[in-house]
Design an enzyme around this catalytic site. Structure first.
Site, PDB file in Angstrom:
ATOM      1  N   LYS A 150       0.860  -1.262  -0.405  1.00 23.93           N
ATOM      2  CA  LYS A 150      -0.511  -0.168  -0.101  1.00 23.93           C
ATOM      3  C   LYS A 150       0.894   1.115  -0.121  1.00 23.93           C
ATOM      4  O   LYS A 150       0.255   1.984  -0.776  1.00 23.93           O
ATOM      5  CB  LYS A 150      -0.812  -0.126   0.984  1.00 23.93           C
ATOM      6  CG  LYS A 150      -1.670  -1.402   1.281  1.00 23.93           C
ATOM      7  CD  LYS A 150      -3.381  -1.227   2.289  1.00 23.93           C
ATOM      8  CE  LYS A 150      -2.407  -1.132   3.820  1.00 23.93           C
ATOM      9  NZ  LYS A 150      -1.835  -2.260   4.005  1.00 23.93           N
ATOM     10  N   ARG A 178      10.932  -0.666  12.179  1.00 18.30           N
ATOM     11  CA  ARG A 178      10.055  -0.838  12.570  1.00 18.30           C
ATOM     12  C   ARG A 178      10.040  -2.483  13.941  1.00 18.30           C
ATOM     13  O   ARG A 178      10.268  -3.551  13.484  1.00 18.30           O
ATOM     14  CB  ARG A 178       9.382  -1.121  11.703  1.00 18.30           C
ATOM     15  CG  ARG A 178       7.928   0.077  10.915  1.00 18.30           C
ATOM     16  CD  ARG A 178       7.977   0.258  10.053  1.00 18.30           C
ATOM     17  NE  ARG A 178       6.369  -0.874  10.570  1.00 18.30           N
ATOM     18  CZ  ARG A 178       5.058  -0.495  10.046  1.00 18.30           C
ATOM     19  NH1 ARG A 178       4.741   0.167   8.389  1.00 18.30           N
ATOM     20  NH2 ARG A 178       4.694  -1.492  10.111  1.00 18.30           N
ATOM     21  N   ARG A 183       0.096  -9.174  13.798  1.00 20.32           N
ATOM     22  CA  ARG A 183      -1.319  -8.262  12.626  1.00 20.32           C
ATOM     23  C   ARG A 183      -1.834  -8.806  11.735  1.00 20.32           C
ATOM     24  O   ARG A 183      -2.653  -8.420  11.011  1.00 20.32           O
ATOM     25  CB  ARG A 183       0.244  -7.204  11.986  1.00 20.32           C
ATOM     26  CG  ARG A 183       1.376  -6.640  13.352  1.00 20.32           C
ATOM     27  CD  ARG A 183       2.243  -5.770  12.794  1.00 20.32           C
ATOM     28  NE  ARG A 183       1.892  -5.296  11.470  1.00 20.32           N
ATOM     29  CZ  ARG A 183       3.673  -5.098  10.946  1.00 20.32           C
ATOM     30  NH1 ARG A 183       4.318  -5.638  11.829  1.00 20.32           N
ATOM     31  NH2 ARG A 183       3.690  -4.230   9.680  1.00 20.32           N
ATOM     32  N   ARG A 226      -9.521   0.426   9.486  1.00 20.07           N
ATOM     33  CA  ARG A 226      -9.049  -0.560   9.516  1.00 20.07           C
ATOM     34  C   ARG A 226     -10.381  -1.303  10.433  1.00 20.07           C
ATOM     35  O   ARG A 226      -9.795  -2.353  10.861  1.00 20.07           O
ATOM     36  CB  ARG A 226      -7.873  -0.615  10.280  1.00 20.07           C
ATOM     37  CG  ARG A 226      -6.134  -0.726   9.571  1.00 20.07           C
ATOM     38  CD  ARG A 226      -5.159  -0.679  10.756  1.00 20.07           C
ATOM     39  NE  ARG A 226      -4.237  -1.242   9.880  1.00 20.07           N
ATOM     40  CZ  ARG A 226      -3.404  -0.832   9.793  1.00 20.07           C
ATOM     41  NH1 ARG A 226      -3.206   0.311   9.268  1.00 20.07           N
ATOM     42  NH2 ARG A 226      -1.876  -1.677   9.984  1.00 20.07           N
ATOM     43  N   ARG A 228      11.737  -6.128   4.870  1.00 17.96           N
ATOM     44  CA  ARG A 228      11.094  -5.383   5.210  1.00 17.96           C
ATOM     45  C   ARG A 228      11.994  -4.523   6.570  1.00 17.96           C
ATOM     46  O   ARG A 228      12.130  -3.401   7.019  1.00 17.96           O
ATOM     47  CB  ARG A 228      10.214  -4.303   5.534  1.00 17.96           C
ATOM     48  CG  ARG A 228       9.311  -2.929   5.218  1.00 17.96           C
ATOM     49  CD  ARG A 228       8.358  -2.538   5.530  1.00 17.96           C
ATOM     50  NE  ARG A 228       7.456  -2.808   6.385  1.00 17.96           N
ATOM     51  CZ  ARG A 228       6.177  -2.939   5.689  1.00 17.96           C
ATOM     52  NH1 ARG A 228       5.573  -2.337   5.181  1.00 17.96           N
ATOM     53  NH2 ARG A 228       5.476  -3.620   6.842  1.00 17.96           N
TER      54      ARG A 228
HETATM   55  P1  AMP Z   1       0.650   0.320   9.438  1.00 20.00           P
HETATM   56  O1  AMP Z   1       2.014   1.117   9.158  1.00 20.00           O
HETATM   57  O2  AMP Z   1      -0.615   0.305   8.198  1.00 20.00           O
HETATM   58  O3  AMP Z   1       1.208  -0.972   8.776  1.00 20.00           O
HETATM   59  O4  AMP Z   1       0.466   0.681  10.727  1.00 20.00           O
HETATM   60  C1  AMP Z   1       1.715  -0.066  12.135  1.00 20.00           C
HETATM   61  C2  AMP Z   1       0.476   0.334  12.801  1.00 20.00           C
HETATM   62  O5  AMP Z   1       0.170   1.556  13.167  1.00 20.00           O
HETATM   63  C3  AMP Z   1      -0.601  -0.913  13.028  1.00 20.00           C
HETATM   64  O6  AMP Z   1       0.079  -1.732  13.249  1.00 20.00           O
HETATM   65  C4  AMP Z   1      -1.258  -0.556  14.248  1.00 20.00           C
HETATM   66  O7  AMP Z   1      -1.034  -1.012  14.876  1.00 20.00           O
HETATM   67  C5  AMP Z   1      -1.908   1.284  14.310  1.00 20.00           C
HETATM   68  N1  AMP Z   1      -2.349   1.419  13.056  1.00 20.00           N
HETATM   69  C6  AMP Z   1      -2.552   1.958  11.785  1.00 20.00           C
HETATM   70  N2  AMP Z   1      -3.497   2.878  11.082  1.00 20.00           N
HETATM   71  C7  AMP Z   1      -4.132   2.239  11.616  1.00 20.00           C
HETATM   72  C8  AMP Z   1      -5.797   2.754  12.128  1.00 20.00           C
HETATM   73  N3  AMP Z   1      -6.371   2.918  11.158  1.00 20.00           N
HETATM   74  N4  AMP Z   1      -6.611   1.931  13.464  1.00 20.00           N
HETATM   75  C9  AMP Z   1      -6.021   1.227  13.919  1.00 20.00           C
HETATM   76  N5  AMP Z   1      -3.849   1.019  14.276  1.00 20.00           N
HETATM   77  C10 AMP Z   1      -4.276   1.875  13.148  1.00 20.00           C
END
Ligand code: AMP
Length: 190
Positions: free
Chosen positions: A14, A134, A146, A89, A128
């Site tokens: 994404k 991260r 996740r 989400r 990654r």
């Molecule tokens: P991402 O970079 O999109 O994989 O997000 C990393 C982490 O941020 C996720 O595993 C969640 O802990 C948190 N996070 C990001 N976006 C959301 C969302 N829309 N709702 C809840 N938690 C989020």
């Protein structure tokens, strides 16, 4: 105005595709993961709160995410549109997004999901993790959590947009450029 939800599990690509799409269509990238990581880096209270969830691979509570997105939309009035990446989400987030956009005479043009098999996701995330710094990319158990959270809590969001006739999906495995072309074709059809 184009408002696109780019959807898919962690590691689906994404972020990579969003970077290209914002260039091509002049859109604003709204990645909730990136926004949380920015807060984390700056050591804000929001960042400290988010970290307790992110480090475990759990979702940050809806209300926290929704307020953050609302602030971002309200402070980006001049945009040609948004690419929502990693948001919504949960179905509650999707409903809140519709309300927020509606209040600003905006709406979602469509959701585009990237299809990637679980084994490929895991490999990509681990790869990654070597450079992303991260915590949530570096541990098999967190990666599995996740993916599970995605299947349990996030997948129903696709149904939400399908019910509105706004759901399309593309193959997320292959050359980045090819996937980008497929996504562009969907966007050009809006
Ligand atoms: P991402 O970079 O999109 O994989 O997000 C990393 C982490 O941020 C996720 O595993 C969640 O802990 C948190 N996070 C990001 N976006 C959301 C969302 N829309 N709702 C809840 N938690 C989020």
């Amino acid at each position: 105005m184009l408002n696109i939800v780019l959807f898919g599990p962690p590691g689906a690509g994404k972020g990579t595709q969003s970077e290209r799409l914002i260039q091509k269509y002049g859109l604003t990238h709204l990645s909730t993961g990136d926004l949380f990581r920015k807060h984390l880096g700056e050591g804000t209270d929001l960042g400290k709160l988010a970290r307790t969830y992110m480090d475990k691979g759990h979702l940050v509570p809806d209300q926290v995410v929704i307020s953050m997105v609302e602030d971002k939309i309200n402070s980006t009035k001049e945009s040609k549109g948004f690419i929502f990446d990693g948001f919504p989400r949960t179905t509650a987030q999707a409903e809140a997004l519709d309300t927020m956009l509606g209040n600003n005479q905006m709406k979602i043009s469509g959701m585009i999901a990237l299809d990637v098999p679980k084994e490929v996701l895991k490999e990509r995330i681990k790869e990654r993790g070597k450079t992303s710094n991260r915590v949530d990319d570096q541990d098999e158990e967190k990666i599995n959590t996740r993916i599970k959270v995605y299947l349990d809590e996030t997948l129903p969001v696709a149904k939400y947009y399908e019910n509105q006739g706004k759901f399309k999906h593309v193959n997320g495995v292959g050359e980045i450029e090819e996937i980008f072309q497929e996504i562009s074709e969907v966007i050009d059809s809006y």
